[in-house]
Every structure is written in structure tokens, then in C-alpha cells.
Design a protein around this motif. Structure first.
Motif, PDB file in Angstrom:
ATOM      1  N   ARG A  56       4.953   4.516   2.104  1.00 59.89           N
ATOM      2  CA  ARG A  56       4.711   5.730   1.332  1.00 59.89           C
ATOM      3  C   ARG A  56       5.723   5.902   0.205  1.00 59.89           C
ATOM      4  O   ARG A  56       5.413   6.466  -0.839  1.00 59.89           O
ATOM      5  N   GLU A  57       6.941   5.376   0.393  1.00 62.72           N
ATOM      6  CA  GLU A  57       8.007   5.595  -0.596  1.00 62.72           C
ATOM      7  C   GLU A  57       7.933   4.596  -1.746  1.00 62.72           C
ATOM      8  O   GLU A  57       8.689   4.709  -2.709  1.00 62.72           O
ATOM      9  N   ALA A  58       7.048   3.607  -1.669  1.00 64.37           N
ATOM     10  CA  ALA A  58       6.965   2.584  -2.723  1.00 64.37           C
ATOM     11  C   ALA A  58       6.384   3.187  -3.995  1.00 64.37           C
ATOM     12  O   ALA A  58       5.651   4.179  -3.951  1.00 64.37           O
ATOM     13  N   ILE A 106      -3.765  13.519  -4.789  1.00 66.28           N
ATOM     14  CA  ILE A 106      -4.396  14.830  -4.858  1.00 66.28           C
ATOM     15  C   ILE A 106      -3.480  15.837  -4.175  1.00 66.28           C
ATOM     16  O   ILE A 106      -3.166  15.694  -2.989  1.00 66.28           O
ATOM     17  N   ALA A 107      -3.031  16.829  -4.941  1.00 69.60           N
ATOM     18  CA  ALA A 107      -2.133  17.864  -4.421  1.00 69.60           C
ATOM     19  C   ALA A 107      -0.934  17.260  -3.714  1.00 69.60           C
ATOM     20  O   ALA A 107      -0.557  17.673  -2.611  1.00 69.60           O
ATOM     21  N   GLY A 108      -0.347  16.231  -4.336  1.00 62.10           N
ATOM     22  CA  GLY A 108       0.859  15.632  -3.784  1.00 62.10           C
ATOM     23  C   GLY A 108       0.621  14.666  -2.636  1.00 62.10           C
ATOM     24  O   GLY A 108       1.549  14.051  -2.132  1.00 62.10           O
ATOM     25  N   ARG A 109      -0.633  14.517  -2.217  1.00 62.74           N
ATOM     26  CA  ARG A 109      -0.946  13.578  -1.137  1.00 62.74           C
ATOM     27  C   ARG A 109      -1.534  12.309  -1.718  1.00 62.74           C
ATOM     28  O   ARG A 109      -2.304  12.346  -2.677  1.00 62.74           O
ATOM     29  N   ARG A 110      -1.173  11.180  -1.130  1.00 65.63           N
ATOM     30  CA  ARG A 110      -1.740   9.904  -1.556  1.00 65.63           C
ATOM     31  C   ARG A 110      -2.861   9.503  -0.612  1.00 65.63           C
ATOM     32  O   ARG A 110      -2.699   9.533   0.605  1.00 65.63           O
ATOM     33  N   LEU A 111      -3.995   9.129  -1.187  1.00 68.46           N
ATOM     34  CA  LEU A 111      -5.160   8.742  -0.393  1.00 68.46           C
ATOM     35  C   LEU A 111      -5.549   7.308  -0.736  1.00 68.46           C
ATOM     36  O   LEU A 111      -5.709   6.956  -1.904  1.00 68.46           O
ATOM     37  N   ALA A 112      -5.710   6.476   0.303  1.00 64.89           N
ATOM     38  CA  ALA A 112      -6.115   5.087   0.096  1.00 64.89           C
ATOM     39  C   ALA A 112      -7.554   5.042  -0.394  1.00 64.89           C
ATOM     40  O   ALA A 112      -8.364   5.916  -0.067  1.00 64.89           O
ATOM     41  N   THR A 113      -7.877   4.014  -1.207  1.00 61.34           N
ATOM     42  CA  THR A 113      -9.222   3.994  -1.803  1.00 61.34           C
ATOM     43  C   THR A 113      -9.970   2.671  -1.652  1.00 61.34           C
ATOM     44  O   THR A 113     -11.166   2.641  -1.846  1.00 61.34           O
ATOM     45  N   ALA A 134       0.876  -1.176   0.000  1.00 58.01           N
ATOM     46  CA  ALA A 134       0.000   0.000   0.000  1.00 58.01           C
ATOM     47  C   ALA A 134       0.910   1.221   0.000  1.00 58.01           C
ATOM     48  O   ALA A 134       1.517   1.528   1.026  1.00 58.01           O
ATOM     49  N   PRO A 135       1.048   1.910  -1.149  1.00 59.60           N
ATOM     50  CA  PRO A 135       2.003   3.021  -1.229  1.00 59.60           C
ATOM     51  C   PRO A 135       1.439   4.300  -0.631  1.00 59.60           C
ATOM     52  O   PRO A 135       1.275   5.321  -1.293  1.00 59.60           O
ATOM     53  N   VAL A 136       1.154   4.246   0.668  1.00 61.28           N
ATOM     54  CA  VAL A 136       0.453   5.324   1.349  1.00 61.28           C
ATOM     55  C   VAL A 136       0.842   5.272   2.822  1.00 61.28           C
ATOM     56  O   VAL A 136       1.303   4.235   3.312  1.00 61.28           O
ATOM     57  N   ARG A 137       0.683   6.375   3.531  1.00 63.74           N
ATOM     58  CA  ARG A 137       0.942   6.380   4.970  1.00 63.74           C
ATOM     59  C   ARG A 137      -0.375   6.144   5.710  1.00 63.74           C
ATOM     60  O   ARG A 137      -1.370   6.804   5.438  1.00 63.74           O
TER      61      ARG A 137
END
Ligand code: ZN
Length: 283
Positions: A168-170, A193-200, A158-161
Motif C-alpha cells: 500500500r505504501e508503494a 477514490i476518497a483516499g482509498r486505492r482500489l485494484a482494477t 500492486a500499490p494496494v492492500r
């Protein structure tokens, strides 16, 4: 209307189900003892049959990342998944997260799960998803163990925090984690979105507006990349037993909007082009 589905050349996206029971989720692992699993009322068979019926309405095919523990107890369910044209893949034996294991223990967990899944399905298992997306910076050996064991792909990152998991770095899109093996890692889709990663996927899909997942799928497809979506059979089961002594935040996440999930899934399946993960990675 199915604009994406009917458009020739539309990207094939990965549709996946993590097959585990309501008492096997990561959020409850501190309050439900593994030793009690056999005494709890299992709902995974009925819930997964409901998922199969839902996919049959549209003819969508998917990959079912299934626990070896489930395949061992419900082999007929695994056979029904395979007979319906879906891919049976591995979710490990009993939902132990990869970063809690040594490489040797991970190898043993993979082998035990695969034997149960292949016995039950009559098919070769070549795909793997780590419980709770637990392949991350703590497990630099994990992809090599998968490649040695003959897996063709993994969807375990999951490439997210996030508070429970995440790397997050993946890379955000499919990549080859090893220079000397063909193994593909297809991370779960996040919106950017705007440089932020959001899980879906999973609970995020259940709790947030479906429009966010639609946005993420279109954003990824616009780059020519496949999206990777997942959910769990227990997420369409409003009647599951309630775990009362779990932390409030876990309970809010786990039990919210279960009744709306099936309808939301129908819409999502209809709005994009979906398939088995082995087909998405070109096997
Ligand atoms: Zn899981």
C-alpha cells in the motif's frame, strides 16, 4: 468510437497478459501440487492463441509476461507471440512468489526463465513481472537483483492492500526504485477514490463493472501517467476444469464471469490507447 485512441497525444497505456495455466494461479497453490502440473490438461496454448486473435482484431500490441515453465513446454506459442509483434517478458520460472525466495534463489529463477523465453522467442527479454505482484516491503533486494541481471523495467508492485498481496505504501505511478540504476518499476494501476486505492486489473476487472477500470485509466492519464492493465489467458476460458477442493472464496473469484471476459476486454481495448510495456517506459 475510439475517442482516446484517435486523439493525438493521448497517453500510451500498458496492456499486459500474465501467461500461466489454470492450475498455476496463486489462489490454488495450496491445493494443487507442483509435481502434478505435467499430468493436468494444459489449456494455456489455446487460451493464449485466443488472446492473440482478440488483440489482432484491433491491432493492439501488448506485453506477455510468460512463465519459463510455459516457454519450455510450448516454445512455438512464445514464438507466435513474438512474431505477432508483441513483447515477450518474464513472469519467473514456475510462479514462485519473490518473497518466498532468497536473493540467490530469485537470481536463479530469473536466469532459468529468461533462457527458456529467449530461446523460444529469439528476442531479448528486458521486462519482468513478479508472480502475484510479490515484490513488496518484504523484498528490499529484489529490484537490485533485477537491475544486476540487466532488466530495464519491472511491473511487479500492486500499490494496494489485498488479502493475497499488495504494498500500500508503494508509489502509484512509475518510479526508479534504485538510485544507481535506470530500472523502472511500473506498478499495476489502482483507482483512487476518497483516499482509498482500489485494484482494477485481472479478476477485479472481470468481477467488477468495466466502468471502474475506465475511471482508473482516465484518472491516471489525466495526471499524464500511463495506466498498467493485466489479465490472464485462463480468464477467457469458461471451459477450464474446476478445482473442487479449493476454498470457496478462491473458487468464487476464479470462476465468476469467465464467459463475459472476452467481450469486456474488447471494449476496454477499444476505449483507450494501449501498447507494449517496453514502449510505455520508453525503451
Ligand atoms: Zn501470475
Amino acid at each position: 468510437m475510439r475517442p482516446d485512441m484517435d486523439r493525438p497525444g493521448a497517453v500510451l497505456n500498458g496492456l499486459s497478459v500474465d501467461v500461466e495455466d489454470w492450475f498455476q494461479v496463486g489462489a490454488f497453490e495450496r491445493v494443487i501440487d507442483r509435481g502434478d502440473w505435467d499430468t493436468l490438461p494444459s489449456r494455456v496454448e489455446a487460451n493464449t492463441d485466443a488472446v492473440l486473435a482478440l488483440f489482432a482484431e484491433s491491432g493492439a500490441k501488448a506485453t506477455f509476461f510468460t512463465l519459463g515453465w510455459v516457454a519450455h513446454r510450448f516454445p512455438a506459442l512464445v514464438r507466435r507471440i513474438a512474431d505477432a509483434g508483441h513483447e515477450v517478458a518474464s513472469h519467473g520460472w514456475d510462479h514462485a512468489r519473490v518473497h518466498t525466495m532468497t536473493a540467490a534463489a530469485f537470481r536463479a529463477d530469473l536466469a532459468r526463465a529468461r533462457a527458456a523465453l529467449e530461446d523460444a522467442s529469439g528476442q531479448r527479454v528486458t521486462g519482468y513481472r513478479a508472480p502475484s505482484f510479490s515484490i513488496d516491503a518484504r523484498t528490499p533486494w529484489a529490484h537490485a537483483v533485477l537491475a544486476e541481471a540487466g532488466y530495464a523495467y519491472s511491473s511487479s508492485v500492486a500499490p494496494v492492500r489485498h488479502d493475497h498481496y499488495g504494498w500500500r505504501e508503494a508509489p502509484r505511478y512509475a518510479f526508479r526504485p534504485l538510485a544507481d540504476a535506470a530500472l523502472v518499476e511500473l506498478p499495476v494501476t489502482v483507482a483512487e477514490i476518497a483516499g482509498r486505492r482500489l485494484a482494477t486489473g485481472g479478476g477485479f476487472f472481470r468481477l467488477l463493472p468495466a466502468a471502474l477500470t475506465d475511471f482508473a485509466v482516465r484518472q491516471v492519464n489525466a495526471e499524464g501517467q500511463p495506466a498498467m492493465f493485466y489479465f490472464h489467458p485462463w480468464e477467457i476460458d469458461p471451459g477450464q476444469p474446476r478445482v473442487r477442493h479449493a476454498p470457496l472464496r478462491s473458487r468464487l473469484r476464479h470462476y465468476s464471469r469467465l464467459g463475459a471476459m472476452a467481450g469486456k476486454l474488447r471494449g476496454l481495448v477499444a476505449r483507450h490507447r494501449w501498447g507494449r510495456v517496453d514502449a510505455v517506459v520508453g525503451l
